[in-house]
Scaffold this active site. Structure first.
Site, PDB file in Angstrom:
ATOM      1  CG  ASP A 174      -0.173  -0.008   2.527  1.00 43.39           C
ATOM      2  OD1 ASP A 174       0.890  -0.657   2.591  1.00 43.39           O
ATOM      3  OD2 ASP A 174      -0.640   0.611   3.497  1.00 43.39           O
ATOM      4  CG  ASP A 200       3.998   2.335  11.712  1.00 45.11           C
ATOM      5  OD1 ASP A 200       3.275   2.882  10.848  1.00 45.11           O
ATOM      6  OD2 ASP A 200       3.769   2.398  12.927  1.00 45.11           O
ATOM      7  CD  GLU A 201      -0.616   0.464   6.538  1.00 43.32           C
ATOM      8  OE1 GLU A 201      -1.683   0.003   6.112  1.00 43.32           O
ATOM      9  OE2 GLU A 201      -0.493   1.655   6.908  1.00 43.32           O
ATOM     10  CD  GLU A 205      -3.138   6.388   3.088  1.00 40.20           C
ATOM     11  OE1 GLU A 205      -3.623   5.379   3.619  1.00 40.20           O
ATOM     12  OE2 GLU A 205      -2.206   7.053   3.604  1.00 40.20           O
ATOM     13  CG  HIS A 250      -1.326   4.797  -0.429  1.00 38.01           C
ATOM     14  ND1 HIS A 250      -0.638   4.605   0.754  1.00 38.01           N
ATOM     15  CD2 HIS A 250      -2.417   4.006  -0.350  1.00 38.01           C
ATOM     16  CE1 HIS A 250      -1.308   3.753   1.518  1.00 38.01           C
ATOM     17  NE2 HIS A 250      -2.386   3.357   0.857  1.00 38.01           N
TER      18      HIS A 250
END
Length: 874
Positions: free
Chosen positions: A476, A481-482, A754, A775
């Protein structure tokens, strides 16, 4: 309207020689790890003669290149009357594990020409499970330190070498070296997969690296996705708490004998200069801890190294790598070094990218240099990292003695445009830093440009969103932190991805993980590989990735086997929805809905763009069922066609009864509701035009702005064009004010955001909890741009561009547009200009295909070649 159609065809007076190029096996050029017993061959045909089709092909496969070239000692040969040139199955003698095979093609065309034999290509068979004799090794005791261990093994080559092939994998990430140099130019091996189910191994030809006499294998390990921080809640050791290495080097000598060097108790380990390495947080490298020469011959200190520990083989399968590896690509010189208003030293690379920075430095031993990474600056011009949440995204280098050193990370990556530099000795200049883009090595297949510079920048942003997030899995976002394989984002963008780059191998690899991580009840997790909970799944438009991407990739690449492989997963997903549906309505469970849709100011008139989540779910229930039916038809599964066709009728009937009035008004009067209902044919045919008019009225009511989120946006312009509102689709695309595709472009974006308003008109930021500037989901408009503006379209009934439709639909005050697409058969090109009421169209169609050119009031069937069309406009 256009009239006065003219088609001008120029025939070459002489034909170039018919030739065969671009040989591939399983979507890859000269692959090193073929696992299937029946690999599939593809090639492209080049000819300047128009209307060229393949009428027959000859193929030959052999173990020895020279012998095969002479037509001798073949393991398979075939002469087939067929026009098929993509994904032809091997049907020869059984292929042997760990062996290399060479192959060639020659073809005959419909004009009676026969090509020469192609240049030889090769494929290397992977290693069968029973041929693994190596032992998993690790550090002795518990693997609790953040430092990266170095593993070392000396060995002797005492005969003349014919070939040396290394098979390597790891739990964690590895970097393998022989005699002081990397064995390949790939990074982040063995890649991220559903580790509990399967772990990839890589195969390297190291023949030219080895020397007669002593040699050294050296391997360093990092935590990576396996052991490092991943997912949410500070989650570590998700797949395991111990890094491990498995390596097998098979050497074949010219006298026919074989020798294997492999991981076992004879290897030794020590800790090197990588003090910590983490995907989210970055790397700490202490050059004072470097062990000079550790990975080369002549190193005398390994008697001080530790004996390795061993590990039991896990339950996970070892599988050959099937997708493209991550490699270095573009390099960016620093544009400028400047001081922010806060007094910090910041470097601008001009492009939001994913990778890392190479840094040159010289200073006193112990000097600590910290590189922090950010995508944007605040409106005041200060460094901004709040949107990274808990990710440190920092690389820290500690200098050794006063000598120039060049640093770059090993087992981490960052998403950034700007880098803050702290602790640099002396004056930092633009010559001291270079940004390196890393992403999966997918060939660029698509090009798109128009007379509008903002649209061209949008295309640039879409491409760079794809590059940054196609790093082994379709993530994504690449910075906070993903960095997870969110399924909703991937399915929304897959068609656009397949225009920009060759993603056949990339998605084939990832779909194995979709299938592996699918729950026993058929539910598909929100992220793949799944590092969330077992119940974090089954969201409409996310979980439907199980049906959408297999079908989209089949249409794009003609890979019927992919449908075969994924069909059971597709069916299990549809059956899951049916199991939780009541009276054919999917109106239960958690759903993200039309994620990040535009939320207008409700204080004015109380309206909102909120779309009923169960209405959305019902449309995707229908869509997945339709795609399952499509796949069943292709695979000849007639019972499934009948069963799910009846189900689909019930799903649509339930939708009409639950969510639509007698006149076609939906319970949610949003753009997304009408877009999904129209895109997936949920409405009675006689009401569709009126519903499309309601969609247009809504768009105009919002000042010709979109209000759609992740699920409605990919289909918005497609629906408008399909129902005769191409002008509205162009108006939306060309809209420059928020919310729109061009608003971020006007705000200086170099990737897709995003949120529609990641940076607000006043320069402030959206909520930092979820505000990525890289994104790709909203970049799904690229699919419409290629199909409608340029007019390059696939034909599902003849997938992989065996048949092509060229149907450009100019608009938006664009005066010219050009696109090219490298298909499985060769290049397709469509370029048009509007001059003084005349539309001029140039079209190129590859050999062994046919095309239909559609202009208003005119349709022309053509074969391969380059054509010029002209139409007058009124």
């Amino acid at each position: 309207m256009m009239s006065g159609f003219i088609c001008i065809i120029s025939i070459s007076t002489f034909a170039q020689k018919l030739s065969v190029t671009d040989l591939k096996v399983e979507h890859l050029k000269n692959p090193m790890a073929i696992e299937t017993d029946s690999p599939r061959f593809s090639w492209k045909i080049s000819s300047s003669v128009k209307n060229t089709l393949q009428s027959a092909y000859e193929i030959r496969v052999g173990r020895d290149k020279a012998a095969m070239n002479a037509g001798k000692d073949l393991v398979w040969k075939a002469a087939v009357s067929s026009d098929q040139s993509v994904l032809i199955k091997y049907e020869g003698a059984a292929l042997q594990s760990k062996k290399r095979y060479f192959w060639q093609i020659r073809v005959k065309d419909n004009h009676g020409n026969t090509s020469a034999w192609s240049e030889p290509a090769f494929f290397h068979m992977g290693i069968s499970p029973t041929d693994w004799t190596a032992t998993w090794i690790k550090v002795a005791g518990k693997d609790t330190t953040a430092r990266s261990p170095l593993f070392r093994k000396e060995f002797v080559v005492n005969k003349k070498l014919k070939s040396a092939i290394a098979y390597v994998t790891a739990k964690g990430l590895y970097e393998a070296r022989i005699n002081g140099q990397r064995v390949s130019d790939t990074y982040f091996a063995p890649g991220w997969t559903s580790y509990k189910d399967h772990l990839q191994y890589q195969v390297y030809d190291v023949t030219t690296i080895l020397k007669s006499g002593s040699n050294v294998f050296g391997v360093s390990l990092g935590n990576g996705w396996y052991k490092g921080r991943i997912g949410f809640g500070n989650q570590h050791n998700f797949y395991g708490d111990t890094r491990g290495l498995l390596l097998q080097l098979v050497m074949e000598y010219t006298d026919g004998t074989m020798e294997t060097i492999q991981t076992d108790k004879s290897w030794k380990y020590a800790y090197g200069p990588i003090m910590a390495s983490d995907i989210y947080d970055g790397e700490i490298y202490d050059a004072r801890m470097e062990i000079s020469g550790w990975d080369n011959i002549g190193y005398q200190e390994d008697n001080k190294w530790n004996a390795v520990g061993t590990m039991e083989k896990g339950s996970e399968k070892l599988v050959a790598m099937s997708g493209p590896p991550v490699k270095k690509h573009e390099l960016f010189k620093a544009l400028k070094v400047f001081k922010t208003p806060a007094g910090e030293t910041v470097v601008d690379f001009g492009q939001n990218l994913v990778g890392w920075v190479m840094l040159k430095a010289k200073g006193t031993a112990g000097t600590k240099i910290t590189l922090s990474h950010a995508e944007v600056l605040t409106k005041e011009g200060n460094f901004y990292t709040t949107n990274l949440r808990s990710a440190k995204a920092q690389d820290i280098y500690i200098l050794k003695e006063n000598t120039e050193q060049v640093f770059e990370p090993h087992f981490t990556f960052q998403g950034f445009r700007y880098v803050k530099v702290e602790g640099y000795p002396g004056e930092l200049t633009t010559e001291d830093l270079t940004a390196v883009a890393l992403y999966s090595a997918m060939e660029t297949t698509g090009k798109f440009a128009t007379s509008n510079s903002l649209l061209n920048q949008l295309q640039h942003n879409i491409q760079w969103g794809q590059k940054g997030n196609f790093l082994d899995v379709p993530t994504d976002c690449p910075q906070r932190d993903e960095r997870l394989g969110w399924t909703g984002d991937a399915q929304a963008f897959a068609n656009t991805a397949a225009y920009n780059m060759d993603v056949a191998g990339f998605f084939t690899k990832w779909l194995k993980d979709v299938k592996a991580d699918q729950q026993p009840n058929g539910s598909i997790p929100h992220v793949i590989p799944n590092v969330l909970g077992v119940n974090d799944g089954a969201s409409a438009g996310w979980a439907d990735v199980a049906t959408i991407i297999p079908w989209d990739m089949y249409v794009a690449y003609g890979d019927r086997q992919l449908l075969e492989t994924q069909f059971e997963s597709m069916r299990k997903w549809v059956d899951y929805i049916s199991s939780v549906a009541k009276n054919n309505l999917w109106n239960s469970g958690f759903h993200f809905g039309d994620w990040l849709f535009y939320r207008p100011n409700d204080d004015n008139d109380g309206r909102a763009a909120v779309t009923d989540k169960y209405l959305i779910a019902q449309t995707f229930y229908a869509h997945s069922t339709q795609l399952l039916i499509n796949a069943a038809k292709v695979l000849g599964k007639q019972e499934d066609v009948a069963k799910y066709s009846a189900l689909l009728a019930n799903i649509k009937s339930a939708f009409v009864k639950e969510y639509m009035t007698a006149t076609g008004r939906l319970v949610s009067g949003t753009q997304t509701a009408y877009v999904l209902a129209l895109q997936f044919d949920m409405l009675p045919e006689e009401l569709r035009a009126a519903c499309a008019n309601r969609l247009v009225a809504n768009i105009r009511d919002y000042g010709t702005h979109l209000t759609t989120g992740f699920l409605g946006t990919p289909y918005l312009c497609h629906v408008l064009t399909r129902f005769g509102h191409n002008d509205v689709a162009y108006d939306l695309l060309m809209q420059e004010s928020y919310p729109s595709w061009l608003y971020p472009v006007k705000m200086g974006a170099t990737t897709i955001w995003e949120r529609w308003d990641g940076i607000k008109p006043d320069g402030s930021f959206q909520t930092p909890d979820m505000n990525s500037y890289n994104h790709y989901a909203y970049g799904a408009i690229g699919d419409w741009m290629y199909r409608t503006i340029a007019g390059i379209n696939s034909v599902p009934e003849q997938p992989g561009y065996k048949a092509i439709v060229i149907a450009p639909k100019p608009g938006g005050k664009i005066t010219n547009a050009a696109a090219a697409l490298e298909t499985p058969y060769g290049p397709v090109k469509s370029a048009w200009t509007l001059e003084n009421g005349l539309l001029k169209l140039e079209v190129t169609i590859p050999a062994n295909t046919n095309a239909k050119v559609i202009l208003p009031d005119t349709t022309k069937e053509i074969g391969s070649g380059t054509y010029h069309f002209e139409s007058k406009t009124e």
